[in-house]
Scaffold this active site. Structure first.
Site, PDB file in Angstrom:
ATOM      1  N   GLU A 338       3.300   5.608  -3.496  1.00 27.25           N
ATOM      2  CA  GLU A 338       2.867   5.871  -2.128  1.00 27.25           C
ATOM      3  C   GLU A 338       3.621   7.065  -1.568  1.00 27.25           C
ATOM      4  OE1 GLU A 338       1.395   1.801  -0.012  1.00 27.25           O
ATOM      5  OE2 GLU A 338       3.567   2.078  -0.069  1.00 27.25           O
ATOM      6  N   CYS A 339       2.892   8.025  -1.011  1.00 23.07           N
ATOM      7  CA  CYS A 339       3.444   9.201  -0.349  1.00 23.07           C
ATOM      8  C   CYS A 339       4.437   9.908  -1.289  1.00 23.07           C
ATOM      9  CB  CYS A 339       4.081   8.809   0.988  1.00 23.07           C
ATOM     10  SG  CYS A 339       4.181  10.200   2.146  1.00 23.07           S
ATOM     11  N   GLY A 340       5.742   9.848  -1.020  1.00 21.73           N
ATOM     12  CA  GLY A 340       6.691  10.485  -1.922  1.00 21.73           C
ATOM     13  C   GLY A 340       6.613   9.930  -3.327  1.00 21.73           C
ATOM     14  N   SER A 443      -1.430   7.521  -3.616  1.00 20.90           N
ATOM     15  CA  SER A 443      -2.023   8.196  -2.453  1.00 20.90           C
ATOM     16  C   SER A 443      -0.927   8.456  -1.441  1.00 20.90           C
ATOM     17  CB  SER A 443      -3.132   7.349  -1.828  1.00 20.90           C
ATOM     18  OG  SER A 443      -2.596   6.381  -0.953  1.00 20.90           O
TER      19      SER A 443
END
Length: 453
Positions: A338-340, A443
């Site tokens: 997720e993200c990073g 994502s």
């Protein structure tokens, strides 16, 4: 001097919300100070943070010594909210809930405000007001907050940033004239400020003098607070039915999920970890920055968000980690970022100085933060394929907050699929998002809760 508004003196354990008239009123410092002061007095205290914030809860944990949970009326189901707050009340006598932004501010769709938490659970609000540059006007502000929503009860006020004892007394008299008890008058203190960066405050573990800061804040709060009046504000929350293990939070990624956890990957919601464990899942932690690899018995791997862009050069040198991830992917082990965490699964990260660092190369995506662009808001996400322990079509409430962007990616295809169909908080379509290739998915969004009709 006029009679002061009455404050019930019975010491009633329960919960209390510390909210602000706006962002930057000092509510985080006040909350940290109160948590530490209560802990020093030997009181059993826990805390929660309104909204999707990852960073403030770590500061709460340092101040109180207890896990801080999130409460989000936009992104969480009623069952999840009940389970979280009920659990906090079971584990401690007192629970402090720090608000988000101003008391009545929420998502673009309307829900998600601190006021909604107060109304839903029948909790009192201690309103933090920055009185710098005003006196009688502070009373007008407080009166407006007291009358804005009949479901929200302002039980008292903290007057922050008083320029002098005389200024503080003028503000106190003015505010109490409108019927709001003043619990604290806090003088301006220049050594009570926390350093920030592009996603908010710096992480708690990056502040070497945090313990000294919290101790100073606790001294400041305790010295200028009517302590019996403060403790009398807490009230038991009106909590609805608690759901069963499979009826709140999200499904675990596997029976044993290895979770990346260090300065680069810190943003893992505690309520989701609790939900996974309640369903019988095991969680083991590993530090990519320390060169650690996922537990060999793990049947799923999770990279939460954080700041990999600040450690990209160091991460790029972890060849053993990348090899372990590629072997796990080859065996079909689910790997989710997720993200990073999404960024480390890609081909590369280009940092703010234009240097490109190779990553795990599990997804054909190149990321960059060289030209930062803010992406912020609540999201509605539906799985396009079976993944994350859920069937295709499963829906989630999530939050997106990042400055990185995708510099290059392969087009979607039969082998590289979009992970989610996305919409904003108001339901406006945003199209496909994220990537899934084999057992690897990622994502930019942070999942908060599963949508339950």
């Amino acid at each position: 001097m006029p009679d002061r508004p009455s404050v019930p003196r019975a010491n009633s354990a329960g919960s209390l919300i510390i909210a602000g008239t706006a962002s930057n009123t000092g509510k985080t410092t006040v909350t940290l100070a109160a948590l530490r002061a209560m802990r020093r007095k030997g009181l059993s205290v826990s805390s929660a943070k309104a909204g999707p914030d990852y960073i403030d809860p770590a500061f709460h944990r340092t101040a109180s010594g207890a896990e801080c949970m999130n409460l989000d009326t936009y992104a969480m189901s009623a069952g999840t909210l009940n389970h979280i707050l009920g659990g906090l009340q079971e584990r401690s006598e007192y629970t402090l809930i720090e608000g988000v932004m101003g008391l009545f501010d929420g998502s673009a769709a309307g829900p998600g405000s601190t006021a909604e938490i107060a109304g839903r659970f029948g909790l009192p609000v201690l309103l933090t007001v920055n009185v710098a540059g005003q006196s009688e006007s502070a009373a007008a502000v407080v009166r407006g907050f007291m009358t804005h929503n009949e479901k929200v009860r302002i039980a008292g006020a903290v007057l922050n940033q008083a320029a002098s004892a005389r200024h503080g007394e003028m503000c106190r008299v003015a505010v109490e004239k409108v019927g709001c008890p003043v619990i604290s008058v806090l003088p301006r203190q220049t050594d009570l400020a926390l350093e920030g960066r592009h996603l908010g405050l710096k992480q708690a573990e990056e502040a070497p003098d945090l313990e000294a800061f919290i101790e100073r804040a606790a001294d400041w709060f305790e010295r200028h607070t009517d302590w019996p009046a403060f403790l009398s504000l807490f009230r038991p929350p009106g909590i609805g039915p608690r759901p069963g293990p499979a009826e709140w939070g999200t499904a675990p990624l596997g029976a044993h999920t290895a979770v990346a956890s260090d300065r680069a990957f810190r943003f893992f919601y505690p309520h989701l970890a609790a939900a996974w464990r309640e369903r019988g899942a095991k969680i083991s932690l590993f530090s990519p920055l320390a060169g650690e690899t996922p537990h060999p018995a793990a049947d799923a791997i999770y990279f939460p968000g954080g700041y990999p862009e600040l450690h990209a050069r160091e991460i790029a040198g972890k060849k053993e980690l990348f090899g372990a991830l590629r072997r796990a992917a080859g065996r079909g082990v689910p790997i989710f970022g997720e993200c990073g965490g999404y960024m480390i699964l890609g081909e590369s990260i280009t940092d703010g100085e234009g240097r490109t660092h190779p990553m795990a190369e599990l997804l054909p995506v190149e990321f960059t933060i060289q030209a930062p662009e803010r992406h912020l808001g609540f999201r509605k996400a539906a799985l396009r394929e079976a993944a994350l322990g859920e069937e295709a079509g499963a829906r989630f409430h999530a939050h997106e907050f990042h400055y990185a962007s995708i510099r290059r990616t392969d087009p979607y295809s039969d082998s590289l699929k979009a992970l989610f169909e996305m919409a904003d908080s108001e339901g406006n379509p945003l199209g496909p998002a994220g990537h899934m290739k084999g057992s690897v998915a990622g994502s930019f969004i942070h999942i908060i809760d599963k949508v339950r009709d």
